[in-house]
Design a protein around this motif. Structure first.
Motif, PDB file in Angstrom:
ATOM      1  N   VAL A 240      38.245  39.536  22.999  1.00  0.00           N
ATOM      2  CA  VAL A 240      36.990  40.157  23.382  1.00  0.00           C
ATOM      3  C   VAL A 240      36.479  40.982  22.209  1.00  0.00           C
TER       4      VAL A 240
ATOM      5  N   THR B  73      32.750  41.610  21.891  1.00  0.00           N
ATOM      6  CA  THR B  73      31.391  42.089  22.128  1.00  0.00           C
ATOM      7  C   THR B  73      31.378  43.603  22.334  1.00  0.00           C
TER       8      THR B  73
ATOM      9  N   ASN C   2      41.694  39.200  27.060  1.00  0.00           N
ATOM     10  CA  ASN C   2      41.040  39.389  28.350  1.00  0.00           C
ATOM     11  C   ASN C   2      41.960  40.074  29.343  1.00  0.00           C
TER      12      ASN C   2
ATOM     13  N   THR D 287      41.844  43.903  29.233  1.00  0.00           N
ATOM     14  CA  THR D 287      40.512  44.493  29.153  1.00  0.00           C
ATOM     15  C   THR D 287      40.050  44.942  30.532  1.00  0.00           C
TER      16      THR D 287
ATOM     17  N   SER E  71      35.007  42.867  33.435  1.00  0.00           N
ATOM     18  CA  SER E  71      34.839  41.441  33.692  1.00  0.00           C
ATOM     19  C   SER E  71      34.353  40.763  32.416  1.00  0.00           C
ATOM     20  N   VAL E  72      35.042  39.712  32.035  1.00  0.00           N
ATOM     21  CA  VAL E  72      34.720  39.001  30.808  1.00  0.00           C
ATOM     22  C   VAL E  72      34.704  37.502  31.096  1.00  0.00           C
ATOM     23  N   SER E  73      33.666  36.842  30.639  1.00  0.00           N
ATOM     24  CA  SER E  73      33.603  35.382  30.684  1.00  0.00           C
ATOM     25  C   SER E  73      33.371  34.887  29.268  1.00  0.00           C
ATOM     26  N   GLN E  74      34.144  33.868  28.889  1.00  0.00           N
ATOM     27  CA  GLN E  74      33.991  33.286  27.564  1.00  0.00           C
ATOM     28  C   GLN E  74      33.859  31.784  27.667  1.00  0.00           C
TER      29      GLN E  74
ATOM     30  N   GLU F 170      30.225  34.972  24.837  1.00  0.00           N
ATOM     31  CA  GLU F 170      30.876  36.014  25.622  1.00  0.00           C
ATOM     32  C   GLU F 170      29.847  36.672  26.529  1.00  0.00           C
TER      33      GLU F 170
ATOM     34  N   VAL G  79      29.989  39.969  28.861  1.00  0.00           N
ATOM     35  CA  VAL G  79      30.810  41.136  29.180  1.00  0.00           C
ATOM     36  C   VAL G  79      29.980  42.080  30.033  1.00  0.00           C
TER      37      VAL G  79
ATOM     38  N   SER H   9      31.908  48.707  26.444  1.00  0.00           N
ATOM     39  CA  SER H   9      31.265  47.779  25.520  1.00  0.00           C
ATOM     40  C   SER H   9      29.760  47.714  25.756  1.00  0.00           C
TER      41      SER H   9
END
Length: 825
Positions: free
Chosen positions: A49, A51, A59, A62, A65-68, A153, A155, A160
């Protein structure tokens, strides 16, 4: 454009689609390069991550919520617009019915007219445009995706979102490829039914030979498209992007220069009348199914104004010419100190010319007698309706459709700068990464709008219609001339500027079990507004012309000017506990803000701007993240509250014009979200995600009856599911996006039924020589040719009828087959 086309066509003689294995979940995507001057090789390691953070983290570690999404999946999802990619991400509803630009992007739990109101669109951590709402153009008109993208990404939550342009609702960030010591390249040819051709290329490598510490990457495309809906107005253009990166010899960081140039014209599709019972595409005068009522026959319309002859630029569609330059410094210093600095300047000439969804008076197909009655000509002795091209009389049962052109000239400039000072500190209990930074942006956008009404037949790609009425004395009166029905039906002109100053302080600290994010941001926004008034002028004194062909609305040179400003603050906290090597529990909460769109500011009778204050958003999330060698999953619960949202709508004024309506709204949402991915074998994977949300208005200025209603165009259920296979030679994927029932308007009187968009993609990759490969691929968008409706008629607002012979709505784009040939070297 012709010279550019020749260059790009010659450059893109052979093309390729990436042969990297495609992953369907947020857990099996590409990672950033792990070391300086090392080519990306490992495509399955845990995500990194980056961003808006001062420390790259996996991830699973972290507290947000993170989508890649990696380059292979981005390439195969791409069909027309950003919506094709973004709709597969949890928490996002993305509508692409308008074509390649101005995707309507909705974030779970938040009211929006679409586009990117709450989600800055970034490339390489720098906003495409720093401030939304100087006009209504979406950010994706300025930047387009190509083969130079390494990953995406998204986020949301955590500190962030306090950095850069800032948005606690989330940031969409595309990260570009940079060069390594190993030269590599990709070329791709794409063909699609309906007259589409696209050529892409990407190349990267060292500058100045091996071990030079300086690298290049360049990418671009040329595209010509007569579809997916045939209007006679093609989409055509190109973009070039590139970067030069220099790694410091001592390994302490890098400096990267980025450049972009775009010259692209894109057609934008609007709602039109559908069958009132089935909401399917209707049958036209010629007996064929109507796919769209937009037409090149309207491109020749012109008329006299006080400023000379005005000729509509509708054939340009959404036109963007210009570019940007940016620079990024990343420097690691002694004793744990670091410096990160970014700057960007962008300048674009930009038009957003579009067909509306009716004339603002009737808005539906009309009989010839009905047309005369609605406009006060039914008392005339006779009337003739003729085709403006052939001169032939229309059939007595042929229907008419009056519509409008809204031409918008919107040049824009933007400057952003950001500086972060970081410090790593270790204590007995935690390792800290402090970030102290500042952000500055100065953006300007003009918005000159000209509205023109025309009359056409009710059929696909309609011809214009001439109308002449004759009174009892035998005098003729021209009501529609060459299809022109109302010359200069409306005019607007404004110039808006935004200046933003922000400062923030954050700490990301962790130990073996715990990870914490804490941060605060303070920002001041200053908006400068200039709006020109309009008057009605006699532009053509020919007495044989109807009133609407003699008089035009145009600018009168009298400006109302004002300045607004406000200061807001945001705070964000997040915590994560590693329950095991495979399982983490996390939670985050934030109090943030959005600045009201500058274009929404009104003036009172004394010429003073209305009050201007931030729109406050509070949200919280708690969830679990799990991952092992074969299975990965997340589940979370969320809550969001948005107060004093100044929602801006373009609605009909009842006289054929369009006006802006601003309503202050507050909303509340809570829900559940989950993702899962399972590797059945090393080559076969199944994955999916689902979002469930309960949302309502808690405040609606001017209409308390709407309190408790659902937010427009926000479904309660969104889901994605897919099956993916890739053994390195054969690959195939089938995936679908489900959008649940939702309402077209705030009054909840017009319901839009659920729909599913399915995609199929398959390919064969073969070895050429050395490390060179080629792939031949087939992709089908909207496999089952679903006819779901993404929106009703925004111009009719809450007054749109839910029943009748016709329903004005925008269907999703029809099925389309793509063939792609790829060469990687």
């Amino acid at each position: 454009m012709t010279n550019y086309k020749k260059v790009l066509l010659q450059s893109c003689a052979v093309l390729a689609l990436s042969s990297v294995a495609m992953s369907a979940g947020a857990w099996a995507e590409d990672a950033a390069p792990t070391q300086k001057k090392q080519a990306v090789a490992d495509k399955t390691i845990d995500e990194i991550v980056v961003t808006g953070t001062s420390r790259a983290r996996a991830n699973l570690a972290t507290p947000m919520s993170v989508s890649q999404m990696g380059e292979a999946k981005i390439a195969r999802l791409s069909a027309s617009s950003q919506a094709d990619i973004l709709r597969t991400i949890p928490a996002i509803k993305a509508e692409g019915g308008g074509g390649e630009v101005a995707a309507n992007v909705f974030i779970k739990g938040l009211p929006s007219g679409g586009q990117y109101s709450f989600t800055p669109l970034e490339y390489d951590g720098i906003p495409v445009f720093s401030t939304f709402g100087l006009n209504s153009s979406a950010f994706d008109v300025y930047y387009k995706n190509d083969l130079g993208i390494e990953r995406l990404e998204f986020v949301r939550g955590g500190v962030s979102n306090l950095f850069g342009a800032g948005s606690v609702a989330g940031i969409i960030n595309y990260i570009s490829k940079t060069g390594t010591d190993t030269p590599e390249g990709t070329m791709q040819l794409e063909w699609a039914e309906g007259g589409r051709f696209r050529g892409d290329f990407a190349a990267s490598g060292p500058l100045g030979g091996q071990n030079s510490n300086t690298y290049y990457a360049i990418s671009g495309y040329y595209r010509y498209d007569e579809g997916p809906l045939k209007t006679g107005l093609p989409t055509e253009g190109f973009q070039l992007r590139g970067n030069i990166k220099h790694d410091f010899a001592d390994g302490s960081g890098s400096v990267t220069l980025y450049g972009q140039w775009v010259d692209d014209s894109v057609q934008f599709f609007l709602p039109f009348p559908l069958d009132g019972t089935t909401r399917a595409r209707p049958t036209g005068n010629d007996g064929n199914t109507i796919m769209t009522l937009q037409t090149d026959a309207a491109s020749g319309l012109s008329y006299q104004t006080p400023n000379g002859v005005y000729r509509t630029p509708i054939s340009n569609g959404v036109l963007t010419r210009g570019g940007s330059f940016s620079a990024v410094l990343d420097k690691h210093m002694d004793n744990g100190w670091g410096l990160n600095a970014k700057m960007k300047y962008a300048r674009y000439s930009h038009e957003f010319n579009l067909f509306l969804d009716g004339d603002g008076v009737v808005n539906l197909p009309e009989t010839q007698a009905g047309f005369l009655a609605a406009r006060g000509y039914d008392g005339y002795a006779s009337a003739s309706f003729t085709d403006a091209t052939s001169g032939q009389a229309l059939g007595s049962n042929d229907l008419l459709f009056a519509n409008r052109l809204l031409d918008r000239n919107r040049p824009a400039t933007d400057f952003t700068a950001e500086v972060n000072l970081t410090k790593d500190v270790s204590t007995d209990n935690f390792n800290h990464s402090f970030t102290l930074g500042g952000f500055f942006a100065r953006a300007k956008a003009d918005d000159q709008d000209v509205l023109t009404t025309y009359l056409g037949q009710f059929q696909s790609r309609p011809d214009m219609v001439n109308v002449v009425v004759t009174d009892n004395q035998g005098n003729d009166l021209t009501v529609s001339q060459n299809g022109l029905l109302n010359a200069g039906a409306g005019y607007g002109n404004s110039s808006n500027k935004a200046t933003r100053y922000a400062g923030y302080l954050a700490d990301q600290f962790e130990n073996d079990r715990w990870v914490f994010d804490v941060g605060v941001r303070v920002e001041k926004m200053i908006g400068d507004i200039a709006k020109e008034g309009s008057s009605t002028y006699l532009a053509n004194s020919d007495p044989s012309l109807a009133h609407d062909l003699q008089y035009v609305a145009y600018g009168n040179g009298a400006y109302t000017r004002g300045r607004v400003e406000t200061t807001e603050w945001a705070v964000s906290v997040g915590a994560l506990y590693r329950m095991s090597d495979n399982l983490s529990l996390y939670a985050n909460g934030a109090r943030g803000y959005f600045f009201p769109q500058i274009r929404s500011v009104s003036f009172n009778e004394f010429g003073q701007p209305a009050s201007y204050k931030g729109e406050i958003i509070s949200q919280a999330e708690v969830g679990l993240k799990y991952r092992d060698d074969r299975f990965a999953a997340t589940v979370d619960g969320f809550w969001a509250k948005l107060s004093n949202r100044r929602n801006v709508d373009f609605v009909n004024d009842g006289q054929g014009g369009v006006t802006e309506q601003v309503f202050v709204q507050s909303t509340r949402t809570f829900g559940l979200e989950g993702t899962a991915s399972y590797n059945i074998t090393s080559a076969l994977q199944v994955s999916g995600n689902v979002t469930l949300q309960n949302h309502k208005f808690t405040k609606f200025e001017g209409n308390d009856a709407y309190i408790g209603n659902e937010m427009r165009r926000q479904p309660k259920v969104m889901a994605n599911a897919g099956l993916y296979y890739d053994d390195g030679t054969l690959d195939g994927s089938f995936y679908a996006t489900y959008v649940g029932d939702n309402y077209a308007n705030d009054s909840n009187t017009v319901k839009l039924n659920a729909y599913t968009i399915a995609r199929l993609d398959a390919g064969y990759t073969f070895h050429v020589t050395g490390t060179q490969t080629a792939r031949i691929g087939l992709s089908i968008f909207n496999l089952f040719n679903s006819e779901g409706i993404t929106e009703g008629s925004p111009r009719q607002g809450s007054g749109q009828a839910n029943a009748g012979d016709y329903f004005v709505g925008r269907p999703i784009l029809p099925r389309r087959v793509f063939v792609r040939m790829t060469y990687k070297f």
